[in-house]
Motif scaffolding. Structure first.
Motif, PDB file in Angstrom:
ATOM      1  N   SER A 154       1.107  -1.515  -0.285  1.00  0.00           N
ATOM      2  CA  SER A 154      -0.400   0.522  -0.032  1.00  0.00           C
ATOM      3  C   SER A 154       0.834   1.126   0.080  1.00  0.00           C
ATOM      4  N   ALA A 185       0.725   3.633   1.825  1.00  0.00           N
ATOM      5  CA  ALA A 185       1.734   4.206   3.581  1.00  0.00           C
ATOM      6  C   ALA A 185       2.474   3.201   3.388  1.00  0.00           C
ATOM      7  N   THR A 186       2.735   1.598   3.454  1.00  0.00           N
ATOM      8  CA  THR A 186       3.611   1.204   3.795  1.00  0.00           C
ATOM      9  C   THR A 186       4.951   0.742   2.726  1.00  0.00           C
ATOM     10  N   MET A 201       6.353   4.034   4.232  1.00  0.00           N
ATOM     11  CA  MET A 201       7.286   3.841   5.960  1.00  0.00           C
ATOM     12  C   MET A 201       8.251   2.767   5.347  1.00  0.00           C
ATOM     13  N   LEU A 202       8.069   2.589   4.245  1.00  0.00           N
ATOM     14  CA  LEU A 202      10.023   1.785   3.971  1.00  0.00           C
ATOM     15  C   LEU A 202      10.609   2.934   3.508  1.00  0.00           C
ATOM     16  N   GLY A 234      10.906   5.665   4.323  1.00  0.00           N
ATOM     17  CA  GLY A 234      11.552   6.375   5.778  1.00  0.00           C
ATOM     18  C   GLY A 234      12.856   5.987   5.754  1.00  0.00           C
ATOM     19  N   LEU A 235      12.697   4.339   6.113  1.00  0.00           N
ATOM     20  CA  LEU A 235      13.483   3.574   7.274  1.00  0.00           C
ATOM     21  C   LEU A 235      14.887   3.514   6.210  1.00  0.00           C
ATOM     22  N   GLY A 284      12.084  -7.961   3.292  1.00  0.00           N
ATOM     23  CA  GLY A 284      10.975  -8.000   4.824  1.00  0.00           C
ATOM     24  C   GLY A 284       9.611  -7.188   3.565  1.00  0.00           C
ATOM     25  N   ALA A 285      10.168  -6.017   2.739  1.00  0.00           N
ATOM     26  CA  ALA A 285       9.163  -5.251   1.955  1.00  0.00           C
ATOM     27  C   ALA A 285       8.680  -6.350   1.335  1.00  0.00           C
ATOM     28  N   TRP A 301       5.722  -8.417   2.997  1.00  0.00           N
ATOM     29  CA  TRP A 301       5.195  -8.408   3.707  1.00  0.00           C
ATOM     30  C   TRP A 301       3.826  -8.698   3.247  1.00  0.00           C
ATOM     31  N   LYS A 302       2.982  -8.778   4.033  1.00  0.00           N
ATOM     32  CA  LYS A 302       1.743  -9.277   3.717  1.00  0.00           C
ATOM     33  C   LYS A 302       0.196  -7.146   4.126  1.00  0.00           C
ATOM     34  N   GLU A 303       0.122  -7.107   3.686  1.00  0.00           N
ATOM     35  CA  GLU A 303      -0.647  -6.039   4.161  1.00  0.00           C
ATOM     36  C   GLU A 303      -2.502  -6.703   4.911  1.00  0.00           C
TER      37      GLU A 303
END
Lengths: 244, 244
Positions: free
Chosen positions: B181, B183-184, B187-188, B190-191, B231-232, B235-237
């Motif tokens: 998504s 948002a995710t 976030m990714l 940003g990390l 990890g990305a 990743w499961k929303e």
DNA sequence: AATGTTTGTCAACAACTGTTCACTGAAACT
DNA sequence: AGTTTCAGTGAACAGTTGTTGACAAACATT
């Protein structure tokens, strides 16, 4: 001479205890000042507190002046030299205190041994409490980690590396991600700690009393950790040379 | 009046170009100083350079003084006010320059469009080149990101957030991790950016000419990115509410 | 009780800070 | 041409800085 040794002893004991509740609770609740060393330590830590207080008001440590600190601490400038040779030495004392805080955080997290469900969420809760309670230490560490004078910067780096190492050993001990090599585990912990400190900066920089924004930052932090550990779970060590 | 407007125009043009090779190459290779505005910009950027130079010597920006900078720049203290109201304004100019560097990094990375194999390793190579070439900008951004004065700190945060946003949009455009998504994805990014800047701090803090250590830090950096993207990928929303 | 030790204070210092004002000379405009 | 604009200069200011040395009083040691 013997007196000096005694002084050192007291210093270490009281300083190392690191902050058990209120400083002189237990024997006499009267606010009278007891032994000489105790009073020395009192002004010493009031100097440290003064530095932290000024930083809390938005200043960075490197920009603080000696006189500024003694003013805030309520002593005369010359008193400073009874405790620290210069500002760098005071900074190093703050680094030590910050390191102690980190170690205590680790000790606290260790209590939550059972690696059951939602370990991340719980660790973050512990971290958040620590962050709010000791916010000044975290602010100092996260802030001067790559900003301050070279001496302090490298001292902080040492403490942080130590923290990373200890954390990776803990994960090993709890058999947390047994398929990872030691090097990878340390890399993982380094990543987690960096993310942790970045989150600390973000959270502590917020305008106060904005629970909505705070929750948002915390959620983002948790999400990042989730992603990191997800990556750690599906990590495959390169097959070239299995760890001897 | 018309002169002032012209000045502004020149300023924007030359400042925005941000650093194409050497400043006045193209028409006349003679080192003579041409128009008045050009000379003004020259001393302006020599003030900025002076600040960066002093920082390169281990000082943090917040601890720099106005006189110190003019001294290093080779002008008289009062000249400072012809260019900046105070140190904060100079700091903000540096933030802008740093932001421009970040945007250029992104532009460079975009050229490597094909998301073929080893995209991480290649991106890191680009990053490393940028880091060495523009090390002072990165040092400033990474160093004052959570250390300096509140004004500068928040300005940097804005630039970094902008960078994160732009990066996430790029990943979308290239259909890089389509199952995430928005948002995710942010976030990714940003990390990734935090990890990037932390690595910048580490690398730039090294004693010079230690290729072994440098390679070690770079390898660690790559490893961290690998883990993050691993990890990305897995990743499961959360299934609660699929993005509308 | 006498002696040594040491925390905090006071006064003073040279050096440096940010900022002001009036001024100069050259470039830009009319 | 004459006039205006303005980046950079020089001298000066009040305020602050880090640091020194001598001193007083409280404490610890013998």
């Amino acid at each position: 001479m013997r007196y000096t040794q005694y002084t050192r002893f007291i210093k270490e004991v009281i300083v190392d205890k690191g902050g058990g509740k209120s400083s002189a609770s237990g024997r006499s609740s009267a606010p009278e000042l007891a032994t000489r060393d105790e009073r020395k330590l009192r002004t010493r830590s009031s100097l440290l507190d003064a530095a932290l207080t000024l930083m809390q008001q938005g200043r960075s440590f490197t920009s603080l002046g000696l006189r500024e600190i003694t003013r805030e601490a309520g002593v005369v400038p010359t008193s400073f030299y009874r405790h620290f040779r210069d500002m760098d030495e005071l900074g190093l004392a703050l680094v030590d205190d910050g390191g102690a805080t980190l170690r205590q955080l680790l000790r606290e997290a260790r209590k939550e041994s059972a690696p059951v469900s939602d370990i991340i969420r719980r660790s973050v809760t512990i971290y958040k409490e620590f962050l709010l309670e000791r916010h000044m230490h975290f602010m100092f560490i996260a802030g001067e980690r790559s900003g301050g004078s070279p001496v302090i910067r490298s001292a902080i780096r040492n403490q942080v590396n130590l923290f990373v190492l200890e954390m990776s050993q803990d994960l090993r001990r709890f058999n947390f991600l047994p398929h990872l090599s030691t090097a990878t585990l340390q890399m993982l912990c380094g990543l987690v700690v960096n993310t942790m400190l970045n989150a600390a900066s973000d959270i502590l920089d917020m305008p106060p009393d904005e629970p909505k924004l705070e929750q948002e930052l915390l959620d983002n932090f948790v999400k990042q950790l989730r992603l990191i550990f997800l990556g750690a779970i599906s990590w495959k060590e390169p097959v070239a040379k299995p760890a001897a």
